[in-house]
Write a protein that holds these residues in place. Sequence first.
Motif, PDB file in Angstrom:
ATOM      1  N   MET A  29      29.344  49.569  13.013  1.00 34.83           N
ATOM      2  CA  MET A  29      30.539  49.168  12.275  1.00 34.83           C
ATOM      3  C   MET A  29      30.262  49.176  10.772  1.00 34.83           C
ATOM      4  N   CYS A  31      30.191  47.373   8.218  1.00 41.83           N
ATOM      5  CA  CYS A  31      30.099  45.990   7.747  1.00 41.83           C
ATOM      6  C   CYS A  31      28.976  45.865   6.724  1.00 41.83           C
ATOM      7  N   SER A  34      25.105  46.363   7.475  1.00 50.90           N
ATOM      8  CA  SER A  34      24.997  47.077   8.739  1.00 50.90           C
ATOM      9  C   SER A  34      24.325  48.427   8.512  1.00 50.90           C
ATOM     10  N   ASN A  40      24.671  45.319  13.553  1.00 51.94           N
ATOM     11  CA  ASN A  40      25.610  44.216  13.325  1.00 51.94           C
ATOM     12  C   ASN A  40      26.778  44.294  14.310  1.00 51.94           C
ATOM     13  N   GLY A  43      30.412  42.542  14.356  1.00 55.54           N
ATOM     14  CA  GLY A  43      31.534  43.029  13.574  1.00 55.54           C
ATOM     15  C   GLY A  43      31.855  42.182  12.357  1.00 55.54           C
ATOM     16  N   CYS A  44      32.876  42.617  11.632  1.00 52.90           N
ATOM     17  CA  CYS A  44      33.355  41.908  10.452  1.00 52.90           C
ATOM     18  C   CYS A  44      34.837  42.193  10.296  1.00 52.90           C
ATOM     19  N   SER A  46      36.678  43.187   7.778  1.00 51.81           N
ATOM     20  CA  SER A  46      37.086  44.408   7.083  1.00 51.81           C
ATOM     21  C   SER A  46      37.022  45.618   7.996  1.00 51.81           C
ATOM     22  N   ALA A  47      35.988  45.724   8.825  1.00 50.28           N
ATOM     23  CA  ALA A  47      35.876  46.867   9.734  1.00 50.28           C
ATOM     24  C   ALA A  47      36.955  46.831  10.814  1.00 50.28           C
ATOM     25  N   SER A  62      33.984  52.583  11.449  1.00 53.62           N
ATOM     26  CA  SER A  62      32.550  52.729  11.693  1.00 53.62           C
ATOM     27  C   SER A  62      31.972  53.828  10.814  1.00 53.62           C
TER      28      SER A  62
END
Length: 250
Positions: A29, A31, A34, A40, A43-44, A46-47, A62
């Motif tokens: 992703m 992030c 990452s 990672n 996740g986050c 923004s992604a 991604s």
Amino acid sequence: MYKTKGPWPGGKGSKGGGQPVPYEYTTPMACPRSSPDNPNDYGCGSALTMCMQQVHATGPYSRVYRRLLGPDDTKGPWELVGSTCWPEKVPGTPAKPRLTIAMIKAAWTHTPFAKPTLSIQPVGNRTLVTLPTYFQVTWPATGNQPDEVRTVTLVGQRVDIKPTFKKVTYTFGDGTSATTTSLGGPYPTGDIKHAYNNPGSVSVSTTATYGGQFRIGGQGEWVDVPGTLPIAGPAQQLQIVTATNRLVNE
């Protein structure tokens, strides 16, 4: 990761000749911090939200890396070759489910939202013709009211979800309504008030429009969930009566 054929530098098929060798791909992703070696996977925000405007995109957003595999398990360095909102289309996307914004939105939609309730003055659900009647929205103890955090688990990840307050619509029962961000208040300071011109019985109610926010892993900034959801509160009957003046002989 996935192996697909490509030219090894100096090998056949490249400018220098030689034998073809496989590529290996990975799609962590997009992030902060990452990388192919530290994907990672939790996740986050923004992604998860980056691909919302792309039609039919599954996400999450991604990065696409690849590296060449040479003889005797020789591995070249990871090379960033692009990014995508369709990571499942890249060779080697992990078979395990990934957290997506669609999953989070579905969980938010199924939040047991608190239903807005009207408090009315004068009390007793009776008012006079032409007298300003004051309305106030209150939140019941049951359900999740604005800013009350609810935690769910999605594909093994902790996701915090909280409703946010957007607006409220007051339906006064006489064919008029008002939409505002004000929750009103009691007499005499409340700013949501309405005067009825005719006697009778009307049904008054309110509908709150909720938004939502989420964060992953119990940390990081709150990110908006796309969309809003109207939640109607219970209706109440309000009696509008007239006052009669009488002369009394004492």
